[in-house]
Motif scaffolding. Structure first.
Motif, PDB file in Angstrom:
ATOM      1  N   SER A 194       0.854  -1.178   0.000  1.00  0.00           N
ATOM      2  CA  SER A 194       0.000   0.000   0.000  1.00  0.00           C
ATOM      3  C   SER A 194       0.892   1.231   0.000  1.00  0.00           C
ATOM      4  N   LYS A 195       0.587   2.194  -0.848  1.00  0.00           N
ATOM      5  CA  LYS A 195       1.458   3.366  -0.971  1.00  0.00           C
ATOM      6  C   LYS A 195       1.291   4.361   0.168  1.00  0.00           C
ATOM      7  N   ASP A 196       0.259   4.191   0.991  1.00  0.00           N
ATOM      8  CA  ASP A 196       0.126   5.088   2.142  1.00  0.00           C
ATOM      9  C   ASP A 196       0.780   4.509   3.393  1.00  0.00           C
ATOM     10  N   GLY A 197       1.447   3.370   3.235  1.00  0.00           N
ATOM     11  CA  GLY A 197       2.170   2.779   4.348  1.00  0.00           C
ATOM     12  C   GLY A 197       1.336   1.923   5.269  1.00  0.00           C
ATOM     13  N   SER A 198       0.031   1.829   5.030  1.00  0.00           N
ATOM     14  CA  SER A 198      -0.823   1.018   5.897  1.00  0.00           C
ATOM     15  C   SER A 198      -0.673  -0.453   5.533  1.00  0.00           C
ATOM     16  N   ASN A 199      -1.188  -1.305   6.408  1.00  0.00           N
ATOM     17  CA  ASN A 199      -1.080  -2.743   6.159  1.00  0.00           C
ATOM     18  C   ASN A 199      -2.373  -3.305   5.590  1.00  0.00           C
ATOM     19  N   ALA A 200      -3.113  -2.474   4.872  1.00  0.00           N
ATOM     20  CA  ALA A 200      -4.366  -2.935   4.285  1.00  0.00           C
ATOM     21  C   ALA A 200      -4.597  -2.252   2.947  1.00  0.00           C
ATOM     22  N   ALA A 201      -5.200  -2.975   2.033  1.00  0.00           N
ATOM     23  CA  ALA A 201      -5.665  -2.385   0.777  1.00  0.00           C
ATOM     24  C   ALA A 201      -7.072  -1.863   1.023  1.00  0.00           C
ATOM     25  N   LYS A 202      -7.256  -0.574   0.851  1.00  0.00           N
ATOM     26  CA  LYS A 202      -8.527   0.050   1.211  1.00  0.00           C
ATOM     27  C   LYS A 202      -9.263   0.523  -0.037  1.00  0.00           C
ATOM     28  N   PHE A 203     -10.554   0.273  -0.078  1.00  0.00           N
ATOM     29  CA  PHE A 203     -11.379   0.869  -1.116  1.00  0.00           C
ATOM     30  C   PHE A 203     -12.791   1.015  -0.597  1.00  0.00           C
ATOM     31  N   SER A 204     -13.539   1.874  -1.243  1.00  0.00           N
ATOM     32  CA  SER A 204     -14.913   2.128  -0.833  1.00  0.00           C
ATOM     33  C   SER A 204     -15.804   2.165  -2.062  1.00  0.00           C
ATOM     34  N   SER A 205     -17.087   2.235  -1.832  1.00  0.00           N
ATOM     35  CA  SER A 205     -18.048   2.277  -2.925  1.00  0.00           C
ATOM     36  C   SER A 205     -17.742   3.453  -3.848  1.00  0.00           C
ATOM     37  N   GLY A 206     -17.717   3.177  -5.154  1.00  0.00           N
ATOM     38  CA  GLY A 206     -17.402   4.203  -6.133  1.00  0.00           C
ATOM     39  C   GLY A 206     -15.977   4.147  -6.640  1.00  0.00           C
ATOM     40  N   ASP A 207     -15.115   3.382  -5.975  1.00  0.00           N
ATOM     41  CA  ASP A 207     -13.721   3.291  -6.395  1.00  0.00           C
ATOM     42  C   ASP A 207     -13.572   2.380  -7.617  1.00  0.00           C
ATOM     43  N   ILE A 208     -12.396   2.470  -8.214  1.00  0.00           N
ATOM     44  CA  ILE A 208     -12.037   1.631  -9.357  1.00  0.00           C
ATOM     45  C   ILE A 208     -11.006   0.604  -8.910  1.00  0.00           C
ATOM     46  N   VAL A 209     -11.241  -0.661  -9.246  1.00  0.00           N
ATOM     47  CA  VAL A 209     -10.250  -1.707  -9.005  1.00  0.00           C
ATOM     48  C   VAL A 209     -10.038  -2.465 -10.310  1.00  0.00           C
ATOM     49  N   SER A 210      -8.836  -2.959 -10.484  1.00  0.00           N
ATOM     50  CA  SER A 210      -8.558  -3.837 -11.624  1.00  0.00           C
ATOM     51  C   SER A 210      -8.100  -5.181 -11.081  1.00  0.00           C
ATOM     52  N   MET A 211      -8.310  -6.210 -11.865  1.00  0.00           N
ATOM     53  CA  MET A 211      -7.945  -7.551 -11.419  1.00  0.00           C
ATOM     54  C   MET A 211      -7.468  -8.369 -12.609  1.00  0.00           C
ATOM     55  N   ASN A 212      -6.340  -9.037 -12.430  1.00  0.00           N
ATOM     56  CA  ASN A 212      -5.937 -10.029 -13.424  1.00  0.00           C
ATOM     57  C   ASN A 212      -5.868 -11.396 -12.753  1.00  0.00           C
ATOM     58  N   VAL A 213      -6.390 -12.392 -13.437  1.00  0.00           N
ATOM     59  CA  VAL A 213      -6.459 -13.755 -12.927  1.00  0.00           C
ATOM     60  C   VAL A 213      -5.649 -14.654 -13.853  1.00  0.00           C
ATOM     61  N   ILE A 214      -4.742 -15.419 -13.276  1.00  0.00           N
ATOM     62  CA  ILE A 214      -3.881 -16.317 -14.044  1.00  0.00           C
ATOM     63  C   ILE A 214      -4.224 -17.748 -13.653  1.00  0.00           C
ATOM     64  N   SER A 215      -4.618 -18.548 -14.625  1.00  0.00           N
ATOM     65  CA  SER A 215      -5.003 -19.937 -14.366  1.00  0.00           C
ATOM     66  C   SER A 215      -4.049 -20.876 -15.086  1.00  0.00           C
ATOM     67  N   SER A 216      -3.612 -21.910 -14.368  1.00  0.00           N
ATOM     68  CA  SER A 216      -2.717 -22.907 -14.947  1.00  0.00           C
ATOM     69  C   SER A 216      -3.492 -24.185 -15.236  1.00  0.00           C
ATOM     70  N   SER A 224      -4.226 -10.892  -8.982  1.00  0.00           N
ATOM     71  CA  SER A 224      -3.723  -9.641  -8.422  1.00  0.00           C
ATOM     72  C   SER A 224      -4.829  -8.604  -8.509  1.00  0.00           C
ATOM     73  N   LEU A 225      -5.059  -7.913  -7.408  1.00  0.00           N
ATOM     74  CA  LEU A 225      -6.082  -6.873  -7.354  1.00  0.00           C
ATOM     75  C   LEU A 225      -5.399  -5.544  -7.054  1.00  0.00           C
ATOM     76  N   TYR A 226      -5.732  -4.518  -7.845  1.00  0.00           N
ATOM     77  CA  TYR A 226      -5.160  -3.188  -7.657  1.00  0.00           C
ATOM     78  C   TYR A 226      -6.284  -2.179  -7.428  1.00  0.00           C
ATOM     79  N   VAL A 227      -6.055  -1.272  -6.506  1.00  0.00           N
ATOM     80  CA  VAL A 227      -6.993  -0.175  -6.238  1.00  0.00           C
ATOM     81  C   VAL A 227      -6.423   1.090  -6.865  1.00  0.00           C
ATOM     82  N   TRP A 228      -7.285   1.840  -7.599  1.00  0.00           N
ATOM     83  CA  TRP A 228      -6.820   2.998  -8.367  1.00  0.00           C
ATOM     84  C   TRP A 228      -7.469   4.288  -7.878  1.00  0.00           C
ATOM     85  N   LYS A 229      -6.733   5.383  -8.051  1.00  0.00           N
ATOM     86  CA  LYS A 229      -7.289   6.694  -7.722  1.00  0.00           C
ATOM     87  C   LYS A 229      -8.426   7.067  -8.665  1.00  0.00           C
ATOM     88  N   SER A 230      -8.332   6.635  -9.913  1.00  0.00           N
ATOM     89  CA  SER A 230      -9.365   6.968 -10.893  1.00  0.00           C
ATOM     90  C   SER A 230      -9.275   6.003 -12.065  1.00  0.00           C
TER      91      SER A 230
END
Length: 484
Positions: free
Chosen positions: A364-386, A429-435
């Protein structure tokens, strides 16, 4: 006024409109309106909008494009005030182009009084034939359909039945709300100061039956107003009507979305009615509402927090729940229970995949030990299957190496988590974005696929990627995923 003549200190709500992008700012409010995506039994989608006010053009540019709304099939008007009709001229922007106006008109439903008023405000939209010598000018093509101010006189717009709900908008003026939905009953009442008894009966739990959702007027936080409900009267009305859920609209800058929703959360727990302030984009459909109820039920099974993601590119929806490890010791029994709980949604969606994942790394870029998001945020996800269970550990390390190599370079990404499936050779992998802009910028400038392949090309894999809008989080305003 708060922006052109700012106070000291500045208004905390209005000042956000200059500093926080609208897609991340629930205090950014356009005129109240409701867009209904009605999917009929044959699978066709019809788009019906209630009210097209002064900010309709901005709503089209900002939200229609974002959510890929292709057109408007019908318009329904509550009344003829500026906040409901001054966008009528811009309807042509969502109609096919024709320099001679040779297109099918959009149906618009309104009362006789509203029709007379609009004929004065927009004579060129109502005029049927050109006068002799009058030039053709491209204007919105509208098919005016008169409706009555009567709960017993429903009408159908683009296949969906609406029941008019006459309410007082000041003691000298009748405004309409509307009741619609068969399996899921929704009432939209954006401008009201008093409910006539007949109307209140139609929408009350003690009357014609409980609403699943009531979208209701709420102007000021304190006191009263002669033509609108304010928070004290709105909450009293909700206790009388008793819907399952309510969203409040039409708020002034006195209301801060996050702070006042905390108050409403406590009120909701006390009164047993789920009430929130609405924001410019709130998804309301049967599937998402059913998943929210599913979230509530999973809390009794040890789910500590849950969220719902909706793909911005299609119809994919992800329900994402977090469990403490001690709550998932008997995975088979828990899985069976969860699957039995979602059977009621089988008519609305197809369950494609399910499984438990462990979070095994993240930052986390704010130094916290949690990935934080709330309603209205944007997240991206990539899934890799073997294709092989033997590859799981190696693919997990490759996914981690890929995450570590890129996360700090991802401008606009605030946090990320690596996840490993417990039952299948699959990582994510799940990423939380500013926009959304930051997310797209990364994809377009990073040569995304090329940077992934050095880490993954020795495996036989399938890779999926999507971007999601967070439409719901449970329990708190912020969703946390602990980063190991």
């Amino acid at each position: 006024m708060c922006l052109i003549q700012p106070s000291d200190p500045p208004c905390p709500v209005c000042s956000q409109s200059l500093s926080v992008p609208p897609e991340r700012n629930p205090n950014y409010r356009c005129n109240a309106s409701l867009l209904i995506d009605y999917c009929s039994n044959n699978g066709n989608h019809n788009y019906i909008i209630i009210d097209v006010g002064k900010t309709f053009r901005e709503q089209v540019l900002r939200w229609f494009t974002f959510h890929k709304i292709p057109r408007i099939d019908s318009i329904v008007l509550t009344h003829e005030h500026a906040d409901a009709v001054l966008g009528l001229d811009d309807i042509r922007a969502v109609q096919p182009y024709s320099p001679t106006n040779d297109i099918d008109p959009t149906s618009i439903y309104l009362t006789p009084y509203a029709m007379d008023s609009i004929a004065t405000k927009f004579p060129y939209l109502v005029q049927k034939k050109l006068r002799e010598g009058q030039e053709i000018r491209r204007v919105a093509q509208l098919d005016w359909k008169i409706i009555e101010e009567d709960c017993n006189k429903p009408f159908v717009a683009s296949g969906l039945k609406f029941v008019p709900l006459p309410v007082m908008h000041g003691e000298d003026y009748i405004c309409l709300g509307f009741l619609f939905g068969e399996k899921f009953k929704v009432a939209y009442i954006s401008d009201v100061s008093r409910f006539p008894p007949n109307t209140e009966y139609v929408i009350s739990k003690s009357g014609a039956g409980q609403l699943d959702l009531l979208i209701l007027d709420c102007l000021y936080k304190k006191g009263s107003h002669n033509v609108h409900l304010c928070l004290p009267q709105t909450l009293e009305a909700l206790k009388r009507i008793c819907p399952k859920r309510a969203l409040l609209v039409g708020m002034t800058h006195e209301f801060d979305h996050h702070k006042d929703n905390e108050f409403l959360m406590e009120w909701s727990k006390r009164e047993g009615i789920n009430v929130q302030l609405a924001c410019d984009v709130v998804f309301v459909d049967e599937l998402i509402e059913s998943l929210k109820q599913f979230s509530v039920c999973t809390e009794t099974l040890g789910c500590v927090q849950s969220s719902i993601f909706k793909s911005i590119h299609g119809n994919l929806i992800i329900w994402y729940g977090g469990w403490m490890k001690k709550s998932t010791e008997n995975k088979e029994l828990l899985t069976t229970t969860l699957l039995s709980m979602v059977t009621s949604m089988s008519s609305m969606a197809v369950l494609v995949e399910h499984g438990f994942f462990d979070a095994y790394a993240g930052e986390s870029k704010d130094g916290s030990n949690a990935a934080k998001f709330s309603s209205g945020d944007i997240v991206s996800m990539n899934v890799i299957s073997s294709s092989s269970n033997n590859d799981l550990n190696d693919v997990s390390y490759a996914n981690l190496a890929l995450f570590k190599s890129r996360f700090l370079k991802m401008e606009g990404a605030t946090a990320g988590v690596c996840l490993k499936c417990q039952s299948m050779p699959r990582v994510a992998s799940l990423y939380v974005w500013k926009s959304l802009l930051h997310c797209y910028s990364w994809i377009l400038t990073s040569d995304y696929r090329k940077t992934m392949m050095p880490y993954l090309d020795r495996f036989s894999l399938s890779v999926k990627y999507d971007i999601f809008w967070v439409v719901y989080v449970s329990s708190e305003n912020v969703q946390n995923y602990q980063i190991p």
